[in-house]
Scaffold this motif. Structure first.
Motif, short mmCIF file in Angstrom:
data_model
loop_
_atom_site.label_atom_id
_atom_site.label_comp_id
_atom_site.label_asym_id
_atom_site.label_seq_id
_atom_site.Cartn_x
_atom_site.Cartn_y
_atom_site.Cartn_z
N PRO A 11 0.80 -1.21 0.00
CA PRO A 11 0.00 0.00 0.00
C PRO A 11 0.84 1.27 0.00
CG PRO A 11 -0.11 -1.11 2.13
CD PRO A 11 0.57 -2.02 1.19
N VAL A 12 2.09 1.16 0.44
CA VAL A 12 2.95 2.34 0.45
C VAL A 12 3.15 2.88 -0.97
CG1 VAL A 12 5.23 3.20 1.15
CG2 VAL A 12 4.14 1.36 2.44
N GLY A 14 1.11 3.32 -3.38
CA GLY A 14 0.19 4.33 -3.87
C GLY A 14 -1.03 3.81 -4.57
N GLU A 15 -1.33 4.41 -5.71
CA GLU A 15 -2.68 4.33 -6.24
C GLU A 15 -2.96 3.14 -7.14
OE1 GLU A 15 -4.12 8.25 -7.51
OE2 GLU A 15 -2.05 8.86 -7.30
N ARG A 21 -9.48 -2.59 -7.23
CA ARG A 21 -9.75 -3.17 -5.93
C ARG A 21 -11.20 -3.63 -5.82
NH1 ARG A 21 -10.92 -0.25 -1.26
NH2 ARG A 21 -10.45 1.61 -2.43
N LEU B 29 -0.06 -5.77 13.61
CA LEU B 29 0.94 -5.54 12.58
C LEU B 29 0.33 -4.86 11.37
CD1 LEU B 29 3.69 -6.05 11.21
CD2 LEU B 29 2.84 -8.30 10.58
N LEU B 30 -0.82 -5.37 10.95
CA LEU B 30 -1.45 -4.82 9.76
C LEU B 30 -1.86 -3.37 9.99
CD1 LEU B 30 -3.48 -7.96 8.76
CD2 LEU B 30 -1.36 -7.09 7.76
N ILE B 33 1.20 -1.33 9.59
CA ILE B 33 1.55 -1.21 8.17
C ILE B 33 0.69 -0.14 7.52
CG2 ILE B 33 1.49 -2.38 5.94
CD1 ILE B 33 2.19 -4.96 7.41
N ASN B 34 -0.59 -0.14 7.86
CA ASN B 34 -1.49 0.84 7.27
C ASN B 34 -1.13 2.25 7.72
OD1 ASN B 34 -2.84 -1.17 5.97
ND2 ASN B 34 -4.39 -1.41 7.57
N VAL B 36 1.82 3.36 8.52
CA VAL B 36 3.02 3.75 7.78
C VAL B 36 2.65 4.20 6.37
CG1 VAL B 36 5.18 2.93 6.80
CG2 VAL B 36 4.54 2.26 9.12
N ALA B 37 1.77 3.43 5.72
CA ALA B 37 1.36 3.76 4.36
C ALA B 37 0.65 5.11 4.33
CB ALA B 37 0.46 2.66 3.80
N SER B 55 -7.31 7.08 -1.80
CA SER B 55 -6.97 6.92 -3.21
C SER B 55 -5.46 6.70 -3.38
CB SER B 55 -7.45 8.16 -3.97
OG SER B 55 -6.72 8.32 -5.14
N ARG B 56 -4.66 7.46 -2.63
CA ARG B 56 -3.21 7.34 -2.78
C ARG B 56 -2.66 6.03 -2.24
NH1 ARG B 56 -0.23 11.89 -3.99
NH2 ARG B 56 1.57 10.96 -2.98
N THR B 57 -3.31 5.48 -1.21
CA THR B 57 -2.77 4.26 -0.60
C THR B 57 -3.42 2.99 -1.12
OG1 THR B 57 -4.39 4.43 1.19
CG2 THR B 57 -2.20 5.37 1.59
N GLY B 58 -4.60 3.12 -1.74
CA GLY B 58 -5.32 1.92 -2.14
C GLY B 58 -6.01 1.23 -0.96
N LEU B 59 -6.03 1.92 0.19
CA LEU B 59 -6.70 1.35 1.36
C LEU B 59 -8.14 1.85 1.41
CD1 LEU B 59 -3.80 1.94 3.93
CD2 LEU B 59 -4.55 -0.28 3.03
N SER B 60 -8.98 1.15 2.17
CA SER B 60 -10.37 1.58 2.30
C SER B 60 -10.43 2.82 3.19
CB SER B 60 -11.21 0.45 2.91
OG SER B 60 -10.90 0.34 4.28
#
Lengths: 400, 400
Positions: A11-12, A14-15, A21, B29-30, B33-34, B36-37, B55-60
């Motif tokens: 995820p670091v 980026g997009e 997804r 841990l997860l 990680i999130n 940090v991202a 959007s930049r990280t791809g995370l929800s």
């Protein structure tokens, strides 16, 4: 077997995942990240138990187990039947990376020959094919020969083209970052050839093109005298002196692919010195290994004949000039002399040592190549393996 | 505010977490990680909304929101009150990276002065302190001066020592990878000084030591004419010619820190040529900027006086010899001339251009430095910021 779906890594980065997804992607993403971590750990040390992998990744055992189930299902790993190891209780489950889960092709395209090697993901050679060509062969025909050699490697190894994960080609000349040959004095019609793009029609995987000295350096670092040397200069002696640089463990190509073109420092007398020692110029950059003129001259120098010694001295003075300029610039751990004189280390190295020590404040180790004539093609295999590893790290989700 | 607990980064990195992982560590841990991202994304583009960061990280979005809550609580970010942006509905929550969540110190330790700069995590200078010193000052006393300057920077900026995330020092000489000075001809008693280790007693954060030309190159890339150039050679003209190399966007130091010691190629006539143009030798590597002899001579050359032109020509021929050797080795995108002649680009660059174009197959761009006399200390700040970024990426969990 493989989908076009691309997975963008951690995820670091980026997009890259945002568009593809799936709903509830957070959980799915994390599972993929874990699979990548587990596969990476398994690739470095295979076979391994779940406990080994948990320890190496810092992930919990159930997480590793779930990831391994995915990896086995996708064909990247296989479960091994554990032998009796003298321990009480149920034997631990062991997993092995499947080196045959993908393949790479490496090529050495020179003036006189096209040499191809098919290797598995452990770098083991599966099949080799070589075709001699006319030095005057035009570029289109030479590319056609390359395609034929590729086909023979695949057929000989019984490997489907779709299972190739990367292809790498080494050739003389300056190669731009996009895989276009920008300068070549050795192969007819090679200049301005967009070689990587041309070949990408024949292969679905990444196609890389690199300078021959760069790849020889990579091979020397994998198989040769410079094993695991991260700061390395490989001096390739052909008609001119060219160099391949490994800096920080990776090939350094420079802004336009022209790093290591140290031969442009060749003094006016170089061609004569070179010809006296290596015989008449050929259009091949690595060759002449067993050339009789050279062997006689080296024997003469070893026997103390003054004319032969004088030629060797002159030759080493030129080599040293190039080695010094590069050493003062990048401070390598080691310089390897490759090309046709690898067997003459007893004569070359002490002379080079003297020149280099006189000028350099932190002189590098000096050695002659131990890889031999297949350095370029073996380096191409290494480069392709690195690209395959990159795909593995970022693309473990692309199989179903 | 900060615990000693160290966080080892992504699971790909290996075993660093296995010992400190709490029970149920998989989930924890997860979450780290999130964080940090998300912090990494915020650092690159601040302020940002949750949607931007998702959007930049791809995370929800919920994952990002949870991570941001942690980061605000830990002091890395702050929530901003969104202004009315003419949009209907509740304004989006915006978060900003807190540049004052940490600080760095950069130093330029030369023969004549010790210059220190305290900067926040955006690289903004918070306080500067400079002390003139006797060129003959012994090493212990010089280190003591450095400590005093550090104290003044912290006091002047009102920043507690514990909030420092990295310290970097630039000085002339060859610096081994462990921060020990191995060669120095400029500062008395500097050779074999384990400078990084000595200073690590005064600072709890990482302490880095680097060659002055390397840091000047880094500053030129951050603030100067070489902005964002990833393949850069910075030629520092002092008593000899030294160089700082940026390769692949990072300082290239070589195996023993001796990369860029191209001054050892200086021909016998160099000292005379240098002295004619730059005046009598000093022990300072960057100086003499406004030296009257130099200015008069440059004016003479501009006015076409033949003696002055001849000196400038000779000087450029030596510079070019070094520039060519380095260009053929690493193929830079740009060469920057730094030191006391940055204002003489009109005279130097056309002459260098001619020499370099004659030999190099892919000649680099040429320019004179625009950063000025603070290049080394500003480069030290940049190096310290890189170390702080590294800590941010791997250490976001170390705050409570």
């Amino acid at each position: 077997m493989r989908h076009g779906l691309s997975f963008g890594g951690s995820p670091v980065k980026g997009e890259s995942l945002s568009s593809s997804r799936p709903e509830g992607g957070g959980q799915s993403l994390l599972r993929l990240i874990n699979s990548v971590a587990v596969l990476s750990a398994l690739r470095e040390s295979s076979p391994a138990t779940l406990s080994n992998l948990a320890s190496r990744t810092g992930l919990s055992r159930p997480t590793v187990e779930a990831a391994m189930d995915d990896l086995v299902e996708q064909g990247w790993a296989t479960e091994q039947r554990a032998g009796a190891e003298g321990r009480v209780g149920r034997p631990a489950r062991r997993y092995a990376f499947r080196a045959d889960s993908g393949y790479v092709l490496g090529f050495d395209v020179g003036a006189h020959r096209v040499l191809g090697v098919l290797a598995d993901l452990n770098g083991r050679t599966v099949h080799t094919s070589e075709t001699q060509v006319d030095p005057q062969l035009d570029a289109d025909s030479r590319v056609a020969v390359l395609r034929t050699v590729a086909g023979r490697c695949l057929a000989g190894g019984g490997v489907e083209r779709a299972r190739l994960m990367a292809v790498a080609i080494g050739c003389p000349g300056i190669i731009a970052p996009d895989g276009t040959v920008t300068v070549s004095t050795v192969i007819p019609g090679w200049v301005d050839l967009p070689l990587a793009r041309r070949l990408s029609r024949s292969f679905a995987c990444p196609v890389l093109v690199d300078n021959d000295a760069n790849l020889a350096a990579l091979a020397e670092r994998s198989h040769g005298v410079a094993r695991d040397v991260d700061e390395l200069i490989y001096l390739l002696i052909g008609r001119r002196i060219g160099a391949g640089l490994i800096l920080g463990g990776n090939v350094h190509r420079g802004f336009g692919g022209a790093a290591g073109e140290i031969g442009l420092l060749d003094p006016p007398r170089w061609e004569r010195v070179r010809e006296l020692l290596l015989g008449p110029a050929t259009t091949e950059s690595i060759s002449d290994r067993d050339h009789q003129v050279t062997q006689d001259l080296l024997e003469g120098a070893r026997a103390g004949e003054s004319e032969a010694l004088s030629i060797v001295d002159d030759f080493c003075a030129v080599l040293a000039r190039h080695a010094v300029a590069m050493t003062l610039t990048v401070d390598p751990e080691m310089i390897v002399i490759g090309g046709g004189l690898a067997s003459a280390g007893d004569l070359l190295l002490p002379r080079l040592r003297e020149h280099v020590d006189r000028v350099c404040i932190r002189p590098p180790r000096l050695a002659t190549s131990t890889v031999g004539e297949e350095a370029v093609v073996l380096g191409a295999v290494q480069l392709a393996l690195r690209a395959a590893d990159e795909s593995l790290r970022h693309g473990v989700a692309t199989r179903a």
